[in-house]
Motif scaffolding. Sequence first.
Motif, mmCIF file in Angstrom:
data_model
loop_
_atom_site.group_PDB
_atom_site.id
_atom_site.type_symbol
_atom_site.label_atom_id
_atom_site.label_comp_id
_atom_site.label_asym_id
_atom_site.label_seq_id
_atom_site.Cartn_x
_atom_site.Cartn_y
_atom_site.Cartn_z
ATOM 1 N N GLU A 91 10.552 1.367 -1.224
ATOM 2 C CA GLU A 91 9.758 0.665 -1.899
ATOM 3 C C GLU A 91 7.963 1.284 -2.073
ATOM 4 O OE1 GLU A 91 8.980 -3.361 -5.340
ATOM 5 O OE2 GLU A 91 10.667 -3.001 -3.412
ATOM 6 N N SER A 92 7.474 1.032 -1.025
ATOM 7 C CA SER A 92 6.208 0.886 -0.107
ATOM 8 C C SER A 92 5.129 1.882 -0.690
ATOM 9 C CB SER A 92 6.039 0.486 1.345
ATOM 10 O OG SER A 92 6.791 0.707 2.096
ATOM 11 N N PHE A 93 6.853 3.000 0.595
ATOM 12 C CA PHE A 93 6.162 4.399 0.010
ATOM 13 C C PHE A 93 6.253 4.620 -1.388
ATOM 14 C CE2 PHE A 93 7.837 9.264 -0.390
ATOM 15 C CZ PHE A 93 7.572 9.353 0.332
ATOM 16 N N TRP A 94 6.919 4.532 -2.045
ATOM 17 C CA TRP A 94 6.422 4.793 -4.189
ATOM 18 C C TRP A 94 5.151 4.186 -4.243
ATOM 19 C CZ3 TRP A 94 8.770 9.189 -4.620
ATOM 20 C CH2 TRP A 94 10.206 9.357 -3.999
ATOM 21 N N ASN A 95 5.451 3.212 -4.039
ATOM 22 C CA ASN A 95 4.148 2.245 -4.505
ATOM 23 C C ASN A 95 2.765 2.423 -4.198
ATOM 24 O OD1 ASN A 95 5.541 0.940 -5.774
ATOM 25 N ND2 ASN A 95 5.995 -0.738 -3.999
ATOM 26 N N GLU A 96 2.935 3.075 -2.636
ATOM 27 C CA GLU A 96 1.702 3.369 -2.063
ATOM 28 C C GLU A 96 1.091 4.926 -2.386
ATOM 29 O OE1 GLU A 96 2.515 3.424 2.737
ATOM 30 O OE2 GLU A 96 2.167 0.822 1.790
ATOM 31 N N TYR A 222 -1.857 9.978 -0.911
ATOM 32 C CA TYR A 222 -2.503 8.726 -1.811
ATOM 33 C C TYR A 222 -3.087 8.544 -2.765
ATOM 34 C CZ TYR A 222 -1.507 6.443 3.291
ATOM 35 O OH TYR A 222 -1.416 6.512 5.104
ATOM 36 N N GLU A 223 -3.418 7.550 -3.394
ATOM 37 C CA GLU A 223 -3.691 8.165 -5.190
ATOM 38 C C GLU A 223 -5.897 8.256 -4.825
ATOM 39 O OE1 GLU A 223 -2.643 7.423 -7.741
ATOM 40 O OE2 GLU A 223 -0.529 6.381 -7.966
ATOM 41 N N ASN A 224 -6.084 8.402 -3.921
ATOM 42 C CA ASN A 224 -7.598 8.390 -3.451
ATOM 43 C C ASN A 224 -7.156 10.335 -3.180
ATOM 44 O OD1 ASN A 224 -6.675 8.491 -1.012
ATOM 45 N ND2 ASN A 224 -8.296 7.050 -0.125
ATOM 46 N N GLY A 225 -5.942 10.803 -3.154
ATOM 47 C CA GLY A 225 -6.681 11.980 -3.392
ATOM 48 C C GLY A 225 -5.867 13.008 -1.969
ATOM 49 N N SER A 226 -6.156 11.513 -1.070
ATOM 50 C CA SER A 226 -6.434 12.345 0.843
ATOM 51 C C SER A 226 -4.497 12.174 0.962
ATOM 52 C CB SER A 226 -6.466 10.761 1.774
ATOM 53 O OG SER A 226 -5.879 10.236 1.801
ATOM 54 N N TYR A 227 -4.086 13.222 1.955
ATOM 55 C CA TYR A 227 -2.976 13.041 2.722
ATOM 56 C C TYR A 227 -2.218 12.341 3.610
ATOM 57 C CZ TYR A 227 1.407 15.594 4.122
ATOM 58 O OH TYR A 227 2.386 16.292 4.343
ATOM 59 N N ASP A 228 -1.211 11.953 2.928
ATOM 60 C CA ASP A 228 -0.058 11.129 4.443
ATOM 61 C C ASP A 228 0.462 11.605 5.271
ATOM 62 O OD1 ASP A 228 0.973 8.943 5.418
ATOM 63 O OD2 ASP A 228 2.045 8.372 3.859
#
Length: 261
Positions: A91-96, A222-228
């Motif tokens: 869940e955290s992977f999809w939510n983040e 991430y939602e802010n456009g940075s790669y995880d």
Amino acid sequence: MKSRGLLSVLTFSEKRKGILFLLEEKPRTLSEIREHFNVSSPEISPRIKEMQTSNLIRKDEKRYHITPMGKAIASHYRPLLDILATIEKNESFWNEHTVEDIPPHLLEDLAQIRGCEVISDSIENIYESHKIFADNISKSNYVKGISPIFIPTYPDFFTSLAENHVPTSLILTENVFFKVATEHRGKLQFFLDSPKSELYVINDVKLAFVVTDYFFSLSLFYENGSYDPRSDLVGYDESSIKWGEEIFEYYRRRSRRIVSL
């Protein structure tokens, strides 16, 4: 019965849901149902009665059967449960992360990668997952992938795949392609000259993945456009690999092939 009431019959009881799927397989006697759930008649009989009243199951002289209405509902209900289970598992992977660049038809079919697990690196060792990546690649007979980010070790790594005649198809974003063509021109040309290598370029995409005959790995932004760079969703089952193959084909059709510099 109103649809809201019918929905509650299944969603508010694990037993009722279980009975529906059990009888979808084949008709059962009361004793077989009791044995399957390891319960007594007083525990299971009220649930069965509620499902009969809702026209989900019926009873002949000896056995309980799923009704045509029950079959229709089960055929739609199971995929919903599968996709919910897939999301809840990681869940955290999809939510983040942003999932907007996962093709819509494959996002709807997310249950196909329910066998995947998230591999996360510590902040002190954010490239540990890339060691797993390299190990999995070494067990693969072909490689397909998309890279919207540049990792310094990749030019040498993919050159080695070309040297070893491993069929490899890559899709790079315009920015990554420009960087590789500028800073690693010789290695890139060597890759392009390999008869078993293919290179494609796409304008932009906010996901990175690799799929082979051995494994599938997906990383997101991430939602802010940075790669995880720390979290990869990795799967080894046939369904996950097939899902990954479909992502690659979706983006390959939207890319232009590079045959020489």
